[in-house]
Motif scaffolding. Structure first.
Motif, PDB file in Angstrom:
ATOM      1  N   ASP A 146     -19.999  -6.553  -6.431  1.00  0.00           N
ATOM      2  CA  ASP A 146     -19.946  -5.468  -7.703  1.00  0.00           C
ATOM      3  C   ASP A 146     -18.661  -5.002  -7.973  1.00  0.00           C
ATOM      4  OD1 ASP A 146     -20.480  -4.635 -10.439  1.00  0.00           O
ATOM      5  OD2 ASP A 146     -22.197  -2.998  -9.142  1.00  0.00           O
ATOM      6  N   LEU A 147     -17.696  -5.521  -8.130  1.00  0.00           N
ATOM      7  CA  LEU A 147     -16.546  -5.399  -8.379  1.00  0.00           C
ATOM      8  C   LEU A 147     -15.774  -5.270  -9.626  1.00  0.00           C
ATOM      9  CD1 LEU A 147     -15.612  -5.816  -4.554  1.00  0.00           C
ATOM     10  CD2 LEU A 147     -15.477  -3.579  -5.600  1.00  0.00           C
ATOM     11  N   GLU A 148     -14.475  -5.491 -10.746  1.00  0.00           N
ATOM     12  CA  GLU A 148     -14.223  -5.193 -11.915  1.00  0.00           C
ATOM     13  C   GLU A 148     -13.573  -6.249 -11.131  1.00  0.00           C
ATOM     14  OE1 GLU A 148     -12.278  -2.576 -13.675  1.00  0.00           O
ATOM     15  OE2 GLU A 148     -13.807  -1.367 -14.193  1.00  0.00           O
ATOM     16  N   ASP A 149     -12.514  -7.600 -12.218  1.00  0.00           N
ATOM     17  CA  ASP A 149     -11.104  -8.388 -11.342  1.00  0.00           C
ATOM     18  C   ASP A 149     -10.325  -7.802 -11.317  1.00  0.00           C
ATOM     19  OD1 ASP A 149     -13.912 -10.514 -12.457  1.00  0.00           O
ATOM     20  OD2 ASP A 149     -12.600 -11.313 -14.243  1.00  0.00           O
ATOM     21  N   GLY A 150      -9.512  -8.758 -10.530  1.00  0.00           N
ATOM     22  CA  GLY A 150      -8.688  -7.624  -9.514  1.00  0.00           C
ATOM     23  C   GLY A 150      -7.946  -8.181  -8.487  1.00  0.00           C
ATOM     24  N   VAL A 151      -7.088  -7.898  -8.096  1.00  0.00           N
ATOM     25  CA  VAL A 151      -6.547  -7.833  -6.763  1.00  0.00           C
ATOM     26  C   VAL A 151      -6.880  -6.462  -5.940  1.00  0.00           C
ATOM     27  CG1 VAL A 151      -4.790  -8.441  -5.776  1.00  0.00           C
ATOM     28  CG2 VAL A 151      -4.848  -9.548  -7.898  1.00  0.00           C
ATOM     29  N   TYR A 152      -7.367  -6.760  -4.676  1.00  0.00           N
ATOM     30  CA  TYR A 152      -7.691  -5.439  -3.995  1.00  0.00           C
ATOM     31  C   TYR A 152      -7.578  -6.013  -2.578  1.00  0.00           C
ATOM     32  CZ  TYR A 152     -11.004  -4.503  -7.315  1.00  0.00           C
ATOM     33  OH  TYR A 152     -11.945  -4.169  -8.667  1.00  0.00           O
ATOM     34  N   LYS A 153      -6.527  -5.333  -2.087  1.00  0.00           N
ATOM     35  CA  LYS A 153      -6.037  -5.135  -0.836  1.00  0.00           C
ATOM     36  C   LYS A 153      -6.931  -4.391   0.442  1.00  0.00           C
ATOM     37  CE  LYS A 153      -1.073  -4.762  -2.496  1.00  0.00           C
ATOM     38  NZ  LYS A 153       0.296  -4.962  -2.219  1.00  0.00           N
ATOM     39  N   GLY A 154      -6.876  -4.365   1.641  1.00  0.00           N
ATOM     40  CA  GLY A 154      -7.295  -3.620   2.933  1.00  0.00           C
ATOM     41  C   GLY A 154      -6.923  -3.592   4.574  1.00  0.00           C
ATOM     42  N   THR A 155      -6.826  -3.457   5.062  1.00  0.00           N
ATOM     43  CA  THR A 155      -6.483  -3.785   5.893  1.00  0.00           C
ATOM     44  C   THR A 155      -7.527  -3.916   7.540  1.00  0.00           C
ATOM     45  OG1 THR A 155      -4.696  -2.142   5.534  1.00  0.00           O
ATOM     46  CG2 THR A 155      -4.807  -2.620   8.007  1.00  0.00           C
ATOM     47  N   GLY A 156      -7.433  -4.891   8.431  1.00  0.00           N
ATOM     48  CA  GLY A 156      -8.355  -4.527   9.699  1.00  0.00           C
ATOM     49  C   GLY A 156      -7.421  -4.706  11.239  1.00  0.00           C
ATOM     50  N   THR A 157      -7.707  -4.710  12.350  1.00  0.00           N
ATOM     51  CA  THR A 157      -7.194  -4.300  13.235  1.00  0.00           C
ATOM     52  C   THR A 157      -7.767  -5.589  14.502  1.00  0.00           C
ATOM     53  OG1 THR A 157      -7.864  -2.032  13.787  1.00  0.00           O
ATOM     54  CG2 THR A 157      -7.338  -3.099  15.391  1.00  0.00           C
ATOM     55  N   GLY A 158      -6.462  -6.424  14.188  1.00  0.00           N
ATOM     56  CA  GLY A 158      -6.792  -7.540  14.994  1.00  0.00           C
ATOM     57  C   GLY A 158      -6.541  -7.755  16.578  1.00  0.00           C
ATOM     58  N   TYR A 159      -5.593  -8.460  17.217  1.00  0.00           N
ATOM     59  CA  TYR A 159      -5.402  -8.958  18.701  1.00  0.00           C
ATOM     60  C   TYR A 159      -4.097  -8.106  18.613  1.00  0.00           C
ATOM     61  CZ  TYR A 159      -4.308  -9.931  23.456  1.00  0.00           C
ATOM     62  OH  TYR A 159      -3.880 -10.101  24.631  1.00  0.00           O
ATOM     63  N   ALA A 160      -2.841  -7.776  18.202  1.00  0.00           N
ATOM     64  CA  ALA A 160      -1.950  -6.688  18.507  1.00  0.00           C
ATOM     65  C   ALA A 160      -1.517  -6.209  17.777  1.00  0.00           C
ATOM     66  CB  ALA A 160      -0.994  -7.928  18.585  1.00  0.00           C
ATOM     67  N   GLY A 161      -2.804  -5.885  16.336  1.00  0.00           N
ATOM     68  CA  GLY A 161      -1.199  -5.118  15.500  1.00  0.00           C
ATOM     69  C   GLY A 161      -2.781  -4.962  14.146  1.00  0.00           C
ATOM     70  N   ASP A 162      -2.361  -4.390  12.966  1.00  0.00           N
ATOM     71  CA  ASP A 162      -3.608  -4.379  11.815  1.00  0.00           C
ATOM     72  C   ASP A 162      -2.919  -5.546  11.024  1.00  0.00           C
ATOM     73  OD1 ASP A 162      -4.058  -1.950  12.201  1.00  0.00           O
ATOM     74  OD2 ASP A 162      -2.482  -0.626  10.733  1.00  0.00           O
ATOM     75  N   THR A 222      -2.907  -6.990   6.914  1.00  0.00           N
ATOM     76  CA  THR A 222      -3.466  -6.853   6.298  1.00  0.00           C
ATOM     77  C   THR A 222      -3.325  -7.975   4.900  1.00  0.00           C
ATOM     78  OG1 THR A 222      -1.852  -5.126   5.784  1.00  0.00           O
ATOM     79  CG2 THR A 222      -2.336  -5.774   4.250  1.00  0.00           C
ATOM     80  N   VAL A 223      -4.566  -7.894   4.357  1.00  0.00           N
ATOM     81  CA  VAL A 223      -4.860  -9.273   3.170  1.00  0.00           C
ATOM     82  C   VAL A 223      -4.845  -8.448   1.391  1.00  0.00           C
ATOM     83  CG1 VAL A 223      -6.407 -10.056   5.034  1.00  0.00           C
ATOM     84  CG2 VAL A 223      -6.969  -8.088   3.684  1.00  0.00           C
ATOM     85  N   SER A 224      -5.041  -9.726   1.108  1.00  0.00           N
ATOM     86  CA  SER A 224      -5.338  -9.854  -0.872  1.00  0.00           C
ATOM     87  C   SER A 224      -5.809  -9.858  -1.366  1.00  0.00           C
ATOM     88  CB  SER A 224      -3.460  -9.257  -1.181  1.00  0.00           C
ATOM     89  OG  SER A 224      -4.003  -9.251  -2.471  1.00  0.00           O
ATOM     90  N   VAL A 225      -7.423  -9.761  -1.739  1.00  0.00           N
ATOM     91  CA  VAL A 225      -8.208 -10.512  -1.566  1.00  0.00           C
ATOM     92  C   VAL A 225      -8.391 -10.375  -3.469  1.00  0.00           C
ATOM     93  CG1 VAL A 225     -11.256 -10.754  -1.810  1.00  0.00           C
ATOM     94  CG2 VAL A 225     -10.028  -9.621   0.095  1.00  0.00           C
ATOM     95  N   LEU A 226      -8.693 -12.049  -4.656  1.00  0.00           N
ATOM     96  CA  LEU A 226      -8.856 -11.201  -5.241  1.00  0.00           C
ATOM     97  C   LEU A 226     -10.013 -11.587  -5.896  1.00  0.00           C
ATOM     98  CD1 LEU A 226      -7.665 -12.392  -8.375  1.00  0.00           C
ATOM     99  CD2 LEU A 226      -6.809 -14.311  -7.835  1.00  0.00           C
ATOM    100  N   ILE A 227     -10.726 -11.426  -6.888  1.00  0.00           N
ATOM    101  CA  ILE A 227     -12.212 -11.224  -7.347  1.00  0.00           C
ATOM    102  C   ILE A 227     -11.759 -11.644  -8.935  1.00  0.00           C
ATOM    103  CG2 ILE A 227     -13.839 -10.079  -7.937  1.00  0.00           C
ATOM    104  CD1 ILE A 227     -14.232 -10.572  -5.400  1.00  0.00           C
ATOM    105  N   LYS A 228     -12.603 -12.741  -9.135  1.00  0.00           N
ATOM    106  CA  LYS A 228     -13.158 -12.519 -10.291  1.00  0.00           C
ATOM    107  C   LYS A 228     -14.590 -12.899 -10.772  1.00  0.00           C
ATOM    108  CE  LYS A 228     -11.522 -15.944 -14.256  1.00  0.00           C
ATOM    109  NZ  LYS A 228     -11.163 -14.630 -14.899  1.00  0.00           N
ATOM    110  N   ASP A 229     -15.266 -12.584 -11.882  1.00  0.00           N
ATOM    111  CA  ASP A 229     -16.605 -12.918 -11.845  1.00  0.00           C
ATOM    112  C   ASP A 229     -17.411 -12.842 -10.965  1.00  0.00           C
ATOM    113  OD1 ASP A 229     -15.469 -13.485 -14.484  1.00  0.00           O
ATOM    114  OD2 ASP A 229     -15.517 -15.333 -13.742  1.00  0.00           O
TER     115      ASP A 229
END
Length: 591
Positions: free
Chosen positions: A68-84, A86-93
């Protein structure tokens, strides 16, 4: 800087060259909005066509998003093996259209494997997916980053590095090695030995010249590049002291122990006397390579190379792709030639290594013949060495070898993108363009031409894929814009030796031009992958068919890539099928 100081600088770096030098995370980049996927017909393989249709139906069913998100690009950060991460997620419909890696700190080898979770998330339109075996922390970090982008929930977990500690070491690895009595002398030749590092098996190649350890090269390992780079510094100590009784490297203990074990294994095969166990011989290849003593007459080679001391790099085209080497020059002598990159088949490449021995033995490249049965690989090695020596010549003559990247195309493209008007395009395609534009501006600070070229390609694609709000740009086009998936057969010709397979790829058409060719895969043997990659991307001296097609916008008059001809032709055939499927019907045909 005098020779003594230069020698000190070389010591910590020369052994590390045996490791893959690229330790930065291979950060994926935004793929941008992809238009609806169409299937291009393939009459030659009706069975495969039916299978493909079934798979697409399954994919359509699985790909119904409920975000339930508007169309657009969303950025987020998670913790991996050595550090952060960061991803970009494109939502449409309410669907996840694409997930792209913007930055990460994890080792490239593990992270590339971990990126398989991206396909799982998109296919299932869910974050409830399994992590990738062998890259658990990295894949978990990607999932957490996507979750953060879509829900805002932060990943508060510790890095895998902090969590794993000793428990991350491979079974059979150790944190210590016992002192041994080294042999007094060794038989000249090339020997291979194995040990166990942090991530698993570790293999080295040891060159013996004049009865002493001349060079040690890590040829295979399962550890992260950071650890191996640290641990490899002990190689210099082994060569300097002519002993394996050296200290492990703090922060890379497991990898250090693995190197020492592997070197001892190799030396056990070369020992002339002493207490080393000469009964061990874990690598049959050493027998065929232990013939340099007769050529060298048990004497240390002294060269007359007229270049400054240093480490010099060269790249040339081998059989399956580029071959890169590092040449170490000390005291007017080529002391070592280390292979830093090669995609050629191991069996042929090992045979081609004879040219390296000949160059070190003769201290010249002019009279060295290529190796029969491994002509292209040996020629690639020889040319890479020559290119490294050209670099050495430039340094000796006071010329700079730091080539600055050409930013002309990138600057022009940025200027073009900045002149575009936002209100003319859809929100989603505009958002992708802005992300690409920001990346392109960052690339202005890059020092490598390859990074600049990638930024140009991605920004160019984002501009080409801009969608007009009113749709007027589609009125007079010959082809219907969109992304088409196509499958075509890749059959061997009379000179090739492989089993035929099906090649699948996605082709994007925009404004009567092919603007992107992605997801090129084959369903045959894994050995085909390197030929597909070479056909698509080319080498340092040959353009791949993909870049040629994108530059022209069409697939006509495109040169195939040498030694990847069949794969090149399959890609071209796929583009042809897509254009046929995308062709807009005339008024008469419509009636």
């Amino acid at each position: 800087m005098d020779i003594k100081e230069t020698g000190k600088k070389l010591k910590p770096f020369a052994p590390v060259l045996s490791v893959a030098l690229v330790t930065a995370c291979v950060a994926g980049s935004l793929s941008g909005y992809e238009a609806p996927v169409y299937a291009a017909t393939q009459e030659e393989t009706p069975v495969k066509k039916e299978e493909t249709k079934e798979k697409k139906e399954e994919k359509k069913t699985a790909a119904k998003g409920t975000f339930d998100l508007e169309d657009g690009v969303y950025k987020g950060t998670g913790t991996g093996y050595a550090g952060d991460i960061t991803v970009s997620v494109l939502i449409k419909d309410k669907q996840i259209v694409s997930i792209d890696i913007l930055s990460c700190s994890d080792d490239a080898a593990f992270f590339t494997r971990a990126k398989a979770v991206i396909d799982k998330i998109i296919e299932g339109q869910t974050l409830d997916v399994d992590t990738v075996s062998g890259a658990t922390f990295s894949s978990r970090g990607i999932i957490s980053a996507v979750k953060n982008a879509l829900t805002g929930e932060k990943d508060t977990s510790k890095t895998g590095q902090a969590q794993s500690g000793q428990t991350g070491a491979a079974a059979g690895s150790s944190t210590s090695v016992a002192q041994v009595e080294d042999a007094a002398a060794y038989k000249d030749g090339t020997y291979y030995g194995s040990g166990t590092g942090f991530g698993g098996p570790l293999k080295v190649m040891v060159e013996i010249s004049g009865g002493k350890i001349a060079s040690i090269q890590i040829v295979e390992n399962s550890d992260g590049s950071d650890y191996i780079s640290k641990a490899a510094s002990l190689i210099d100590s082994i060569i300097t002291t002519q002993s394996t009784n050296v200290d492990t490297v703090s922060g890379a203990t497991y990898s250090s122990v693995g190197i020492i074990q592997a070197v001892r294994d190799a030396l056990s095969q070369a020992a002339v006397n002493g207490t080393s166990d000469t009964s061990q011989n874990n690598n049959n290849n050493s027998n065929s390579n232990n013939n340099s003593s007769s050529d060298d007459n048990n004497s240390t080679v002294t060269g007359t190379v007229p270049y400054k001391e240093g480490i010099y790099y060269g790249t040339a085209e081998g059989y399956s792709g580029d071959v890169s080497v590092a040449v170490v020059i000390q005291e007017k002598t080529i002391k070592a030639i280390l292979i830093t990159e090669s995609s050629d088949d191991e069996a042929f490449f090992n045979r081609a290594m004879d040219v390296v021995k000949k160059v070190i033995r003769t201290q010249k490249t002019d009279d060295v013949d290529t190796v029969s049965g491994a002509t292209y690989s040996s020629k690639g090695l020889l040319n890479a060495i020559k290119n490294a020596l050209k670099q050495a010549e430039k340094v000796t003559n006071g010329e700079s070898i730091d080539e600055k990247p050409d930013l002309t195309d990138l600057k022009e493209l940025i200027e073009r993108a900045e002149k575009l008007e936002e209100d003319k395009y859809t929100e989603t395609s505009w958002a992708v363009l802005q992300t690409r534009l920001a990346d392109a501006k960052d690339a202005l600070e890059e020092t490598k031409q390859t990074a600049v070229d990638k930024a140009v390609e991605k920004l160019k694609k984002a501009i080409a894929q801009l969608e007009s709000k009113d749709g007027k740009n589609e009125e007079n086009t010959k082809y219907v814009s969109g992304t088409y998936e196509v499958t075509v057969p890749c059959e061997p010709d009379e000179d090739e030796d492989f089993e035929g397979y099906n090649l699948t790829m996605s082709v994007t058409i925009r404004g009567d031009k092919i603007v992107a060719i992605t997801d090129i895969t084959g369903d045959g043997a894994s050995d085909n992958d390197r030929y597909i990659l070479k056909a698509a991307n080319g080498t340092s001296s040959i353009k791949g068919v993909v870049s040629q097609i994108i530059e022209k916008g069409m697939s006509e008059d495109i040169d195939t890539v040498s030694h990847a001809t069949c794969s090149s032709n399959a890609i071209l055939e796929g583009c042809k099928k897509v254009l046929e499927a995308a062709e807009r019907p005339t008024d008469t045909e419509a009636e």
